[in-house]
Motif scaffolding. Structure first.
Motif, PDB file in Angstrom:
ATOM      1  N   LEU A 166     -19.599  -1.293   1.689  1.00 34.06           N
ATOM      2  CA  LEU A 166     -18.881  -0.661   2.797  1.00 34.06           C
ATOM      3  C   LEU A 166     -17.440  -1.165   2.868  1.00 34.06           C
ATOM      4  CD1 LEU A 166     -18.910   1.122   5.387  1.00 34.06           C
ATOM      5  CD2 LEU A 166     -19.519  -0.960   6.635  1.00 34.06           C
ATOM      6  N   ALA A 167     -17.241  -2.449   2.697  1.00 35.47           N
ATOM      7  CA  ALA A 167     -15.886  -3.016   2.782  1.00 35.47           C
ATOM      8  C   ALA A 167     -14.983  -2.430   1.702  1.00 35.47           C
ATOM      9  CB  ALA A 167     -15.934  -4.541   2.659  1.00 35.47           C
ATOM     10  N   LYS A 168     -15.487  -2.293   0.500  1.00 33.44           N
ATOM     11  CA  LYS A 168     -14.676  -1.761  -0.599  1.00 33.44           C
ATOM     12  C   LYS A 168     -14.388  -0.270  -0.431  1.00 33.44           C
ATOM     13  CE  LYS A 168     -15.965  -5.302  -3.810  1.00 33.44           C
ATOM     14  NZ  LYS A 168     -17.059  -5.813  -4.563  1.00 33.44           N
ATOM     15  N   ARG A 169     -15.264   0.429   0.269  1.00 33.05           N
ATOM     16  CA  ARG A 169     -15.059   1.854   0.499  1.00 33.05           C
ATOM     17  C   ARG A 169     -14.078   2.114   1.645  1.00 33.05           C
ATOM     18  NH1 ARG A 169     -20.368   3.616   0.859  1.00 33.05           N
ATOM     19  NH2 ARG A 169     -20.348   3.469   3.102  1.00 33.05           N
ATOM     20  N   SER A 228      -6.321   5.025   2.628  1.00 33.16           N
ATOM     21  CA  SER A 228      -4.898   5.385   2.673  1.00 33.16           C
ATOM     22  C   SER A 228      -4.177   4.816   3.895  1.00 33.16           C
ATOM     23  CB  SER A 228      -4.718   6.905   2.632  1.00 33.16           C
ATOM     24  OG  SER A 228      -5.281   7.509   3.772  1.00 33.16           O
ATOM     25  N   LEU A 229      -4.922   4.310   4.863  1.00 28.34           N
ATOM     26  CA  LEU A 229      -4.337   3.644   6.027  1.00 28.34           C
ATOM     27  C   LEU A 229      -4.799   2.192   6.012  1.00 28.34           C
ATOM     28  CD1 LEU A 229      -2.912   3.615   8.852  1.00 28.34           C
ATOM     29  CD2 LEU A 229      -5.214   3.930   9.781  1.00 28.34           C
ATOM     30  N   ASP A 274      -6.439  -2.251  -0.396  1.00 33.63           N
ATOM     31  CA  ASP A 274      -6.355  -3.442  -1.240  1.00 33.63           C
ATOM     32  C   ASP A 274      -5.930  -4.687  -0.475  1.00 33.63           C
ATOM     33  OD1 ASP A 274      -7.159  -1.906  -3.404  1.00 33.63           O
ATOM     34  OD2 ASP A 274      -5.117  -1.604  -4.153  1.00 33.63           O
ATOM     35  N   GLU A 275      -4.888  -4.576   0.342  1.00 32.77           N
ATOM     36  CA  GLU A 275      -4.401  -5.744   1.079  1.00 32.77           C
ATOM     37  C   GLU A 275      -5.379  -6.162   2.174  1.00 32.77           C
ATOM     38  OE1 GLU A 275       0.086  -5.605   1.754  1.00 32.77           O
ATOM     39  OE2 GLU A 275      -0.370  -3.577   1.000  1.00 32.77           O
ATOM     40  N   GLU A 276      -5.994  -5.196   2.830  1.00 30.38           N
ATOM     41  CA  GLU A 276      -7.000  -5.508   3.848  1.00 30.38           C
ATOM     42  C   GLU A 276      -8.194  -6.217   3.209  1.00 30.38           C
ATOM     43  OE1 GLU A 276      -6.767  -1.893   7.097  1.00 30.38           O
ATOM     44  OE2 GLU A 276      -7.627  -1.454   5.122  1.00 30.38           O
ATOM     45  N   LEU A 277      -8.589  -5.770   2.037  1.00 31.47           N
ATOM     46  CA  LEU A 277      -9.749  -6.337   1.352  1.00 31.47           C
ATOM     47  C   LEU A 277      -9.532  -7.809   1.016  1.00 31.47           C
ATOM     48  CD1 LEU A 277     -12.564  -5.527   0.417  1.00 31.47           C
ATOM     49  CD2 LEU A 277     -11.572  -4.852  -1.767  1.00 31.47           C
ATOM     50  N   ILE A 278      -8.321  -8.163   0.625  1.00 28.13           N
ATOM     51  CA  ILE A 278      -8.011  -9.566   0.322  1.00 28.13           C
ATOM     52  C   ILE A 278      -8.201 -10.428   1.566  1.00 28.13           C
ATOM     53  CG2 ILE A 278      -6.133 -11.167  -0.259  1.00 28.13           C
ATOM     54  CD1 ILE A 278      -5.064  -8.886  -2.138  1.00 28.13           C
ATOM     55  N   VAL A 279      -7.636  -9.974   2.692  1.00 29.77           N
ATOM     56  CA  VAL A 279      -7.765 -10.727   3.946  1.00 29.77           C
ATOM     57  C   VAL A 279      -9.233 -10.810   4.358  1.00 29.77           C
ATOM     58  CG1 VAL A 279      -7.140 -10.786   6.409  1.00 29.77           C
ATOM     59  CG2 VAL A 279      -5.441 -10.098   4.690  1.00 29.77           C
ATOM     60  N   PHE A 280      -9.948  -9.704   4.260  1.00 32.97           N
ATOM     61  CA  PHE A 280     -11.366  -9.670   4.623  1.00 32.97           C
ATOM     62  C   PHE A 280     -12.159 -10.692   3.820  1.00 32.97           C
ATOM     63  CE2 PHE A 280     -15.521  -7.960   3.252  1.00 32.97           C
ATOM     64  CZ  PHE A 280     -16.220  -8.137   4.438  1.00 32.97           C
ATOM     65  N   GLU A 281     -11.983 -10.704   2.518  1.00 30.04           N
ATOM     66  CA  GLU A 281     -12.748 -11.624   1.666  1.00 30.04           C
ATOM     67  C   GLU A 281     -12.427 -13.076   1.986  1.00 30.04           C
ATOM     68  OE1 GLU A 281     -11.824 -10.027  -2.201  1.00 30.04           O
ATOM     69  OE2 GLU A 281     -13.482  -8.565  -2.071  1.00 30.04           O
ATOM     70  N   GLN A 282     -11.154 -13.370   2.270  1.00 31.47           N
ATOM     71  CA  GLN A 282     -10.771 -14.737   2.652  1.00 31.47           C
ATOM     72  C   GLN A 282     -11.438 -15.139   3.964  1.00 31.47           C
ATOM     73  OE1 GLN A 282      -6.497 -14.375   2.759  1.00 31.47           O
ATOM     74  NE2 GLN A 282      -6.273 -14.809   0.566  1.00 31.47           N
ATOM     75  N   ARG A 283     -11.418 -14.252   4.938  1.00 32.57           N
ATOM     76  CA  ARG A 283     -12.019 -14.564   6.240  1.00 32.57           C
ATOM     77  C   ARG A 283     -13.527 -14.680   6.142  1.00 32.57           C
ATOM     78  NH1 ARG A 283      -8.586 -11.710  11.095  1.00 32.57           N
ATOM     79  NH2 ARG A 283      -6.559 -12.425  10.356  1.00 32.57           N
ATOM     80  N   LYS A 305       0.175   0.675   7.630  1.00 37.92           N
ATOM     81  CA  LYS A 305       0.798   0.901   6.325  1.00 37.92           C
ATOM     82  C   LYS A 305       0.041   2.054   5.673  1.00 37.92           C
ATOM     83  CE  LYS A 305       1.930  -1.382   1.980  1.00 37.92           C
ATOM     84  NZ  LYS A 305       1.865  -2.646   1.215  1.00 37.92           N
ATOM     85  N   TYR A 306       0.799   3.046   5.183  1.00 34.68           N
ATOM     86  CA  TYR A 306       0.199   4.249   4.611  1.00 34.68           C
ATOM     87  C   TYR A 306       0.434   4.275   3.106  1.00 34.68           C
ATOM     88  CZ  TYR A 306       1.787   5.119   9.366  1.00 34.68           C
ATOM     89  OH  TYR A 306       2.088   4.991  10.693  1.00 34.68           O
ATOM     90  N   SER A 307      -0.445   4.992   2.403  1.00 34.28           N
ATOM     91  CA  SER A 307      -0.244   5.192   0.967  1.00 34.28           C
ATOM     92  C   SER A 307      -0.642   6.619   0.587  1.00 34.28           C
ATOM     93  CB  SER A 307      -1.067   4.174   0.164  1.00 34.28           C
ATOM     94  OG  SER A 307      -2.447   4.326   0.426  1.00 34.28           O
ATOM     95  N   GLY A 308      -0.169   7.029  -0.593  1.00 33.93           N
ATOM     96  CA  GLY A 308      -0.524   8.329  -1.143  1.00 33.93           C
ATOM     97  C   GLY A 308      -0.127   9.499  -0.269  1.00 33.93           C
ATOM     98  N   ALA A 309      -1.015  10.487  -0.201  1.00 35.90           N
ATOM     99  CA  ALA A 309      -0.741  11.721   0.552  1.00 35.90           C
ATOM    100  C   ALA A 309      -0.540  11.453   2.039  1.00 35.90           C
ATOM    101  CB  ALA A 309      -1.879  12.717   0.341  1.00 35.90           C
TER     102      ALA A 309
END
Length: 144
Positions: free
Chosen positions: A26-29, A80-81, A33-42, A94-98
């Motif tokens: 669920l976390a990876k979905r 994307s958000l 990318d930046e949120e995932l790094i913080v999540f894994e550290q926490r 922070k937004y990405s892509g479309a």
């Protein structure tokens, strides 16, 4: 000018159950990318705080999708958000892509806040048009 407001309230145990049921996928979905790094550290430091971080980001994405009036439909996608934090702790989007193109074309900007308690998290988003909403509060002028 405000173009949309969105809010989301989420029970932590429901999100944690979904995280466990998906064996962490669920976390990876959901997280960028930046949120995932913080999540894994926490999550490594404190499982409960990691889950709370995931839940607040999930709620922020839901609230944002409501504020822009699209729900979870293109160009809005889970990844994307991202809701990240300034060094002061203030959250920002922070937004990405479309989605980044969509927000730029419409000249929309979002302000987000998230909070968590023992069993609930909440996110609130205000989307505005034109010049981003900026706080005019100056703590040096505060007397009270």
């Amino acid at each position: 000018m405000i173009v949309g407001i969105g809010a989301d309230l989420l029970q932590l145990k429901r999100l944690e159950a979904a995280y466990e049921r998906t064996q962490g996928r669920l976390a990876k979905r959901v997280l960028g990318d930046e949120e995932l790094i913080v999540f894994e550290q926490r999550l490594k430091r404190n499982h409960k705080r990691g889950i709370a971080y995931l839940a607040t980001r999930f709620a922020a994405k839901e609230a944002f999708s409501k504020a822009i009036g699209l729900g979870m439909h293109t160009p809005m996608t889970w990844r994307s958000l991202q809701t990240l934090n300034e060094p002061s702790g203030k959250p920002y989007t922070k937004y990405s892509g479309a989605l980044a193109d969509f927000m730029d074309e419409k000249q929309w900007h979002a302000q987000v806040t998230v909070t968590d308690e023992q069993d609930m998290v909440m996110a609130f988003v205000v989307v505005s048009y034109g010049t981003p909403i900026v706080s005019t509060f100056d703590p040096s002028n505060y007397i009270g």
